[in-house]
Design a protein around this motif. Structure first.
Motif, PDB file in Angstrom:
ATOM      1  N   PHE A 106       0.779  -1.219  -0.071  1.00  0.00           N
ATOM      2  CA  PHE A 106      -0.088   0.042   0.196  1.00  0.00           C
ATOM      3  C   PHE A 106       0.933   1.155  -0.098  1.00  0.00           C
ATOM      4  CE2 PHE A 106      -4.406  -0.776   1.071  1.00  0.00           C
ATOM      5  CZ  PHE A 106      -4.585  -2.324   0.970  1.00  0.00           C
ATOM      6  N   TYR A 107       0.509   2.199  -0.670  1.00  0.00           N
ATOM      7  CA  TYR A 107       1.059   3.390  -0.610  1.00  0.00           C
ATOM      8  C   TYR A 107      -0.033   4.750  -0.914  1.00  0.00           C
ATOM      9  CZ  TYR A 107       4.223   7.535  -1.579  1.00  0.00           C
ATOM     10  OH  TYR A 107       4.525   8.791  -1.477  1.00  0.00           O
ATOM     11  N   ASP A 108       0.084   5.631  -0.003  1.00  0.00           N
ATOM     12  CA  ASP A 108      -1.089   6.742  -0.081  1.00  0.00           C
ATOM     13  C   ASP A 108      -2.548   6.236  -0.433  1.00  0.00           C
ATOM     14  OD1 ASP A 108      -1.376   9.272  -0.071  1.00  0.00           O
ATOM     15  OD2 ASP A 108      -0.836   9.788  -2.269  1.00  0.00           O
ATOM     16  N   GLY A 109      -2.979   5.199   0.274  1.00  0.00           N
ATOM     17  CA  GLY A 109      -4.280   4.728   0.014  1.00  0.00           C
ATOM     18  C   GLY A 109      -4.523   3.901  -1.211  1.00  0.00           C
ATOM     19  N   ARG A 110      -3.630   3.569  -1.849  1.00  0.00           N
ATOM     20  CA  ARG A 110      -3.806   2.636  -3.186  1.00  0.00           C
ATOM     21  C   ARG A 110      -2.652   1.548  -2.987  1.00  0.00           C
ATOM     22  NH1 ARG A 110      -1.039   4.963  -7.051  1.00  0.00           N
ATOM     23  NH2 ARG A 110      -0.120   6.800  -5.648  1.00  0.00           N
ATOM     24  N   ILE A 111      -3.168   0.281  -3.924  1.00  0.00           N
ATOM     25  CA  ILE A 111      -2.155  -0.932  -3.907  1.00  0.00           C
ATOM     26  C   ILE A 111      -1.371  -0.352  -4.745  1.00  0.00           C
ATOM     27  CG2 ILE A 111      -2.277  -3.377  -4.331  1.00  0.00           C
ATOM     28  CD1 ILE A 111      -4.872  -3.422  -3.064  1.00  0.00           C
ATOM     29  N   ILE A 112       0.257  -0.635  -4.709  1.00  0.00           N
ATOM     30  CA  ILE A 112       0.971  -0.466  -5.726  1.00  0.00           C
ATOM     31  C   ILE A 112       1.709  -1.551  -6.262  1.00  0.00           C
ATOM     32  CG2 ILE A 112       1.427   2.152  -5.035  1.00  0.00           C
ATOM     33  CD1 ILE A 112       4.149   1.106  -3.670  1.00  0.00           C
ATOM     34  N   ALA A 113       1.396  -2.644  -5.418  1.00  0.00           N
ATOM     35  CA  ALA A 113       1.852  -3.960  -5.840  1.00  0.00           C
ATOM     36  C   ALA A 113       0.970  -5.169  -5.289  1.00  0.00           C
ATOM     37  CB  ALA A 113       3.424  -4.018  -5.559  1.00  0.00           C
ATOM     38  N   ASP A 114       0.739  -6.006  -6.296  1.00  0.00           N
ATOM     39  CA  ASP A 114       0.060  -7.350  -5.660  1.00  0.00           C
ATOM     40  C   ASP A 114       0.572  -8.319  -6.285  1.00  0.00           C
ATOM     41  OD1 ASP A 114      -1.703  -9.172  -5.204  1.00  0.00           O
ATOM     42  OD2 ASP A 114      -3.694  -8.242  -5.889  1.00  0.00           O
ATOM     43  N   ALA A 115       1.462  -9.117  -5.821  1.00  0.00           N
ATOM     44  CA  ALA A 115       2.202 -10.100  -6.283  1.00  0.00           C
ATOM     45  C   ALA A 115       2.782 -11.319  -5.226  1.00  0.00           C
ATOM     46  CB  ALA A 115       3.310  -9.566  -7.137  1.00  0.00           C
ATOM     47  N   ASP A 116       3.541 -12.251  -5.737  1.00  0.00           N
ATOM     48  CA  ASP A 116       4.130 -13.082  -4.896  1.00  0.00           C
ATOM     49  C   ASP A 116       5.276 -12.275  -4.203  1.00  0.00           C
ATOM     50  OD1 ASP A 116       7.030 -13.739  -6.098  1.00  0.00           O
ATOM     51  OD2 ASP A 116       5.320 -13.762  -7.704  1.00  0.00           O
ATOM     52  N   PRO A 117       5.696 -12.691  -2.810  1.00  0.00           N
ATOM     53  CA  PRO A 117       6.592 -11.874  -2.092  1.00  0.00           C
ATOM     54  C   PRO A 117       7.826 -11.561  -2.751  1.00  0.00           C
ATOM     55  CG  PRO A 117       5.824 -13.646  -0.912  1.00  0.00           C
ATOM     56  CD  PRO A 117       5.357 -14.031  -2.394  1.00  0.00           C
ATOM     57  N   GLU A 118       8.498 -12.405  -3.737  1.00  0.00           N
ATOM     58  CA  GLU A 118       9.743 -12.087  -4.507  1.00  0.00           C
ATOM     59  C   GLU A 118       9.504 -10.787  -5.472  1.00  0.00           C
ATOM     60  OE1 GLU A 118      11.784 -15.309  -6.162  1.00  0.00           O
ATOM     61  OE2 GLU A 118      13.544 -14.000  -6.716  1.00  0.00           O
ATOM     62  N   THR A 119       8.549 -11.035  -6.282  1.00  0.00           N
ATOM     63  CA  THR A 119       8.333 -10.068  -7.200  1.00  0.00           C
ATOM     64  C   THR A 119       7.637  -8.710  -6.471  1.00  0.00           C
ATOM     65  OG1 THR A 119       7.218 -11.833  -8.670  1.00  0.00           O
ATOM     66  CG2 THR A 119       6.844  -9.478  -9.420  1.00  0.00           C
ATOM     67  N   ALA A 120       6.809  -8.869  -5.662  1.00  0.00           N
ATOM     68  CA  ALA A 120       6.415  -7.500  -4.954  1.00  0.00           C
ATOM     69  C   ALA A 120       7.499  -6.786  -4.233  1.00  0.00           C
ATOM     70  CB  ALA A 120       5.172  -7.929  -4.099  1.00  0.00           C
ATOM     71  N   LEU A 121       8.312  -7.505  -3.603  1.00  0.00           N
ATOM     72  CA  LEU A 121       9.366  -6.814  -2.875  1.00  0.00           C
ATOM     73  C   LEU A 121      10.445  -6.291  -3.696  1.00  0.00           C
ATOM     74  CD1 LEU A 121       9.336  -9.044   0.443  1.00  0.00           C
ATOM     75  CD2 LEU A 121       8.399  -6.804   0.124  1.00  0.00           C
TER      76      LEU A 121
END
Lengths: 256, 316
Positions: free
Chosen positions: A220-235
């Motif tokens: 989450f950033y500023d009330g929005r989802i900026i990434a939604d993926a498996d942990p490796e991809t998202a991080l």
């Protein structure tokens, strides 16, 4: 697979502040979702909306395709979504066992009995099983007000799990818990949740914990989802590194 | 099976009090009757206090119970106490169901003030109603007790008071150990958690308000039968204040505490009035001050303290 929880364009404003901005997400049964983001990113607002504590300004929330947007917390709990809190919400003057007995009896029926005793053998057995699942049997008769923070967190989660919900939302389960205790505590919690077959969504600041336990990450950033993926991809996402985890990953690389 | 010491104690107390019919002098039977009747009203306050609400308007139901008895007796010619009991329960339930829908939304000082406001509305209505005796009130006629007409009315009222107080106290004791009883403390400590356990704190508080009101109305009915008179003072805020005073005096830790507090209050007030006729309120204030400073959990905390020291004494 049919999502167990789904939100559509969920928005929440506090005056001019936008705490949730068009959040659309679908969570499948059995997932362990880590929710990350800086303070004020909208993580707890999201949890509060899904569990009925806050009503969204716009958008819809579905549980197994049933619209639950306007349900009250107790109604959300009754259909199978429970939660724990950032600050453990317990009954401090009661013992750990009594806290769990109240949870067990509430789970039996929405309307409590007025004359039959709370402490029936069946209820005590059920409460003791929960104590064993969360490895807090040693604190059975301890008054909650005197418990260390980590044990309070465990009791809080154990109480939420008494009704065996399909979905459990944990709001910062390790906040206020010492670094040494964190992993042991989460090992216990995750083992118990796997055993109960609950879909889990946990808000967490510690990226190491997210990497270790989550099967999916929502950033989450500023009330929005900026990434939604498996942990490796998202991080490793550029925006997530810039706005959410950059400093933590940098610290860990220096340590290594 | 483990013996329930509280229930045993209540049964022994009932037996001892019933023996008092032939043993106690008249002044003592009157003191017991009034202490038990007022103790019931205080029990209603304690029931709500355990859920975190302090009612400064319990006089409303004390008055409703009393006036129901007096009106049915004097205006409608009812002479059977069983009818009065049923009527007092019905009227107080109805009023509490209506007022409770509003009151159960409020907490803390707002609940206290709103409950007092309703009580004062009734007081105002009664004072302005000549048909109901205005400020003088009116008398309660002699009754039969489930078909029995005792030689002295006070004997019937005394036995009825003891039996009803016992039954209500025993039921309250069971309630305290029930899920609903535990949820009272849970609501006081953490309403959010109660909601997330799947129970409605507001509905539970509403229900407790109704139960407390019925108990208090029975107390009012018994008080009216004992004194043979009702007046609007029963709903006045100082009467409700006295009940709160007694609740603090006795404590909330045990079902017997309101009755002990009520008895002590009657004794202190009687003797203070006898020995300090112009400053007796100051004596009451002083007693309350001492209780709050030295026994913040009321007189019953002395018993709890003694019980908790027993095992330690045995260890030595």
């Amino acid at each position: 697979m049919q999502p167990i929880v789904r939100t559509e364009q969920l928005c929440r404003n506090f005056g001019a502040v936008v705490a949730a901005d068009n959040i659309t997400v679908a969570i499948s049964p059995g997932e362990v979702v880590g929710v990350i983001g800086a303070n004020g990113a909208g993580k707890t607002t999201f949890v509060n909306m899904v569990t009925g504590y806050l009503k969204p300004s716009a958008g819809k929330i579905y549980f197994r395709d049933r619209d639950i947007t306007r349900l009250k917390p107790r109604q959300v709990m009754r259909i199978g979504i429970c939660r724990s809190f950032q600050i453990a919400q317990l009954f401090p003057e009661l013992s750990v066992l009594d806290n769990l007995l109240v949870a067990v009896s509430s789970s039996d029926s929405a309307w409590p009995h007025f004359l039959k005793p709370l402490k029936s053998p069946a209820r005590i057995a059920a409460a003791e099983q929960v104590l064993a699942d969360y490895r807090i049997e040693g604190f059975r008769d301890t008054v909650v007000a005197t418990l260390p923070q980590g044990v309070r967190k465990l009791v809080d989660i154990a109480m939420a799990m008494v009704s065996r919900p399909a979905v459990l939302l944990l709001d910062e389960p390790t906040s206020g818990v010492s670094v040494e205790e964190k992993f042991a505590m989460l090992d216990t919690i995750m083992a118990a949740l796997r055993g109960a077959g609950a879909t889990t969504l946990f808000v967490e600041h510690d990226i190491e914990i997210v990497e270790r336990y989550a099967t999916r990450v929502l950033a989450f950033y500023d009330g929005r989802i900026i990434a939604d993926a498996d942990p490796e991809t998202a991080l490793n996402d550029a925006d997530v590194r810039r706005y959410v985890v950059g400093s933590q990953i940098h610290r860990r690389q220096v340590r290594e | 099976m483990a013996t329930d010491r509280t229930l045993l104690g209540l049964t022994l107390a009932l037996a001892a009090l019933l023996l008092g019919v032939v043993v106690f002098p008249q002044w003592l039977t009157f003191l017991v009757m009034m202490s038990l009747a007022r103790g019931l009203v205080v029990l209603g306050i304690v029931l709500q206090m355990r859920a975190g609400l302090v009612s400064f308007g319990q006089g409303l139901y004390y008055c409703i119970g009393g006036y129901t008895a007096a009106m049915l007796g004097s205006l409608y010619g009812v002479r059977e106490v069983a009818v009065l009991i049923v009527a007092a329960i019905l009227v107080s339930t109805l009023v509490a169901l209506v007022l409770g829908t509003l009151l159960s939304r409020y907490r803390d000082i707002f609940f206290a003030m709103l409950s007092m406001a309703f009580s004062m509305i009734l007081y105002g209505l009664l004072v302005k109603s000549p048909a109901l005796g205005s400020t003088d009130g009116f008398n309660v006629p002699a009754m039969t007790f489930f078909g029995w007409k005792p030689e002295a009315q006070s004997t019937g009222v005394y036995i009825l008071t003891c039996v009803l107080a016992f039954l209500i106290a025993a039921a309250y004791h069971r309630y305290q150990k029930s899920p609903a009883g535990y949820l009272a403390g849970a609501i006081r400590e953490n309403e959010i958690r109660v909601e997330y356990l799947g129970s409605s704190a507001q509905s539970l508080l509403h229900c407790k308000y109704v139960i407390a009101s019925v108990i208090s109305a029975v107390g009012g009915l018994l008080s009216a039968l004992a004194t043979g008179h009702v007046d609007p003072e029963m709903a006045y805020w100082t009467t409700s204040g006295e009940f709160v005073f007694i609740a603090i005096l006795g404590g909330t830790g045990h079902v017997a505490a309101p009755f002990i507090g009520s008895t002590l209050f009657s004794l202190v007030r009687t003797y203070a009035y006898q020995f300090f006729p112009y400053t007796w309120q100051m004596i009451l204030g002083l007693v309350l001050l001492l209780i709050i400073v030295f026994l913040p959990r009321g007189l019953w905390s002395l018993v709890q303290r003694a019980n908790s020291e027993k095992p330690r004494a045995a260890d030595r």
